[in-house]
Design an enzyme around this catalytic site. Structure first.
Site, PDB file in Angstrom:
ATOM      1  N   ASP A  15       0.821  -1.200   0.000  1.00 31.00           N
ATOM      2  CA  ASP A  15       0.000   0.000   0.000  1.00 31.00           C
ATOM      3  C   ASP A  15       0.862   1.260   0.000  1.00 31.00           C
ATOM      4  O   ASP A  15       2.082   1.202  -0.178  1.00 31.00           O
ATOM      5  CB  ASP A  15      -0.972  -0.020   1.180  1.00 31.00           C
ATOM      6  CG  ASP A  15      -0.269   0.005   2.546  1.00 31.00           C
ATOM      7  OD1 ASP A  15       0.982   0.103   2.593  1.00 31.00           O
ATOM      8  OD2 ASP A  15      -0.976  -0.074   3.566  1.00 31.00           O
TER       9      ASP A  15
ATOM     10  N   GLU B 216       3.766   1.015   2.210  1.00 28.02           N
ATOM     11  CA  GLU B 216       4.695  -0.076   1.901  1.00 28.02           C
ATOM     12  C   GLU B 216       4.540  -1.230   2.888  1.00 28.02           C
ATOM     13  O   GLU B 216       5.505  -1.786   3.396  1.00 28.02           O
ATOM     14  CB  GLU B 216       6.127   0.479   1.833  1.00 28.02           C
ATOM     15  CG  GLU B 216       6.183   1.587   0.793  1.00 28.02           C
ATOM     16  CD  GLU B 216       7.511   2.283   0.667  1.00 28.02           C
ATOM     17  OE1 GLU B 216       8.151   2.507   1.702  1.00 28.02           O
ATOM     18  OE2 GLU B 216       7.874   2.618  -0.467  1.00 28.02           O
TER      19      GLU B 216
ATOM     20  N   GLU C  12       8.035  14.353   8.027  1.00 30.42           N
ATOM     21  CA  GLU C  12       7.149  13.277   7.587  1.00 30.42           C
ATOM     22  C   GLU C  12       6.024  13.079   8.592  1.00 30.42           C
ATOM     23  O   GLU C  12       4.867  12.919   8.217  1.00 30.42           O
ATOM     24  CB  GLU C  12       7.938  11.977   7.425  1.00 30.42           C
ATOM     25  CG  GLU C  12       7.109  10.807   6.923  1.00 30.42           C
ATOM     26  CD  GLU C  12       7.968   9.598   6.613  1.00 30.42           C
ATOM     27  OE1 GLU C  12       7.898   9.094   5.473  1.00 30.42           O
ATOM     28  OE2 GLU C  12       8.706   9.139   7.516  1.00 30.42           O
TER      29      GLU C  12
END
Length: 407
Positions: A172, A175, A363
């Protein structure tokens, strides 16, 4: 729209200035880090990502830059994708000539490439189909906005690849979970195939096959990718540390209305995932006013959002499972397109508030973790959280554009 009024909805003029300033900073960060080849590195200083460009990340980064007028930079990225994918047309031909044998994951095209366009030497969770669909969608958006010469052979190659293999389980967005068919991946493929048909680069048989595949994806998701009940973790009794509440602490679930069924993390599951809102906006698998579209935004927001930040999913342990600015960008994007500009503005303001010194977006943010005991193992393995993550900056630019925020 005036960002200081409706979009950001704050009396703090310093915050309003910071929101606008981060638009300029995001443009500079992305442009300064774009490789000479045209590739956008995922995170130039992060050990596990350094030197690589993902099709998925790069496509959304290019969309942000395209919206803010950097047509040349975005076209350089799309031209790089054209070379990378076009050079692998014989590889796709080989996969299609396997006489009905399903290729193994290791035989499929990579999800990421080195900045000069080579396959990576590092072991990775590489079989991901969503990036090819996302690139086709972003290419069509950029061409509609700015015009230009299309990398037709690469677009045909990507469309043929997706038409043939869209039904295979793959990793996905995060990962993970190779054995499943992920709804956000199917949404990206659906959008990519429709974009390829609209671009007019396919032969008539290819266009017909791509259209049939897109229709089959929509039917499959409707049959197996929609849960009618409230998702796990939304009802009372959510574990401490799970994300409860929506964008800025208002009544949980109120922003997007009642549940009308919602998309699920993978076919046959009941869980939600932050990436699912992309199936509404921008991928259009369900419209914002469709009960499933509205229900998906509501389900993700109620289960995973907290005061403007959005977790990936409730069982997330990566770096302890923090909140991801780029997912705030996706939820804000959905609110903006649905006319909920105040909600969208709060997501944008939260994103701006997460910038590290120097205006760099990470992130994920680690102040509210789902699994705090799992943070150290990732820091030992790969170092601190990736900062900057160019995808975070790209999504900030997209949401800022939706709200009319300019430097």
């Amino acid at each position: 729209m005036n960002a200081d009024d409706t979009a950001v909805n704050t009396e703090d003029h310093a915050l309003g200035a910071a929101v606008r300033a981060l638009v300029s900073r995001s443009l500079d960060v992305i442009a300064a880090n774009q490789a000479a080849s045209g590739a956008y590195p995922a995170a130039p200083d992060f050990s596990a990502y350094r030197g690589y460009c993902w099709l998925r990340d790069g496509a959304f980064i290019a969309e942000g830059m395209s919206r803010h007028g950097d047509a040349a930079g975005a076209w350089a990225f799309h031209a790089w994708c054209g070379r990378v994918i076009g050079e692998r047309a014989p590889w796709v031909d080989m996969l299609l000539d396997r006489s009905g044998r399903t290729p193994a994951p290791a035989e499929m095209l990579p999800a990421r490439f080195t900045l000069d366009g080579r396959d990576g030497d590092d072991e990775w969770w590489d079989f991901q189909l969503d990036g090819y669909g996302t690139w086709l969608w972003a290419l069509a958006e950029h061409a509609r906005r700015h015009g230009g010469n299309l990398p037709e052979e690469a677009a045909r190659t990507a469309a043929r690849y997706l038409t043939a293999f869209w039904g295979l389980p793959c990793y996905d967005w995060w990962e993970e979970h190779l054995a499943h068919r992920h709804v956000s991946t199917l949404g990206a493929i659906h959008a990519g195939l429709r974009a390829a048909v609209a671009l007019g680069v396919l032969t008539r048989p290819e266009s017909e096959a791509a259209t049939e595949a897109a229709e089959a994806i929509a039917a499959l998701v409707a049959a197996e990718g929609v849960a009618e009940e409230v998702p796990d973790g939304v009802a009372e009794g959510v574990p401490d540390g799970a994300a409860r509440g929506n964008a800025a602490g208002s009544t949980p679930g109120s922003a997007a209305g009642p549940y009308g069924g919602h998309l699920v993390k993978w076919l046959g599951s009941r869980e939600v995932d932050g990436s699912l809102v992309a199936c509404v906006e921008p991928f259009g698998l369900y419209s914002a006013d469709h009960p499933v579209g509205a229900g998906t935004v509501a389900a993700v927001e109620r289960a995973l959002a907290w005061e403007g930040g959005v977790h990936r999913y409730l069982a997330d342990t990566f770096y302890g499972g923090g909140r991801w600015p780029l997912l705030s960008g996706f939820l804000g994007w959905n609110h903006a397109r649905a006319g909920r500009t105040a909600e969208a503005g709060r997501y944008l303001a939260w994103m701006a508030a997460q910038a590290a010194p120097g205006g760099l977006l990470p992130e994920q943010v680690s102040d509210r973790l789902l699994a705090p005991g799992r943070r150290a193992e990732w820091e030992e393995r790969w170092g601190p959280v990736a900062t900057p993550l160019l995808w975070s900056h790209g999504m900030y630019l997209v949401l800022a554009d939706e709200l009319g925020v300019r430097p």
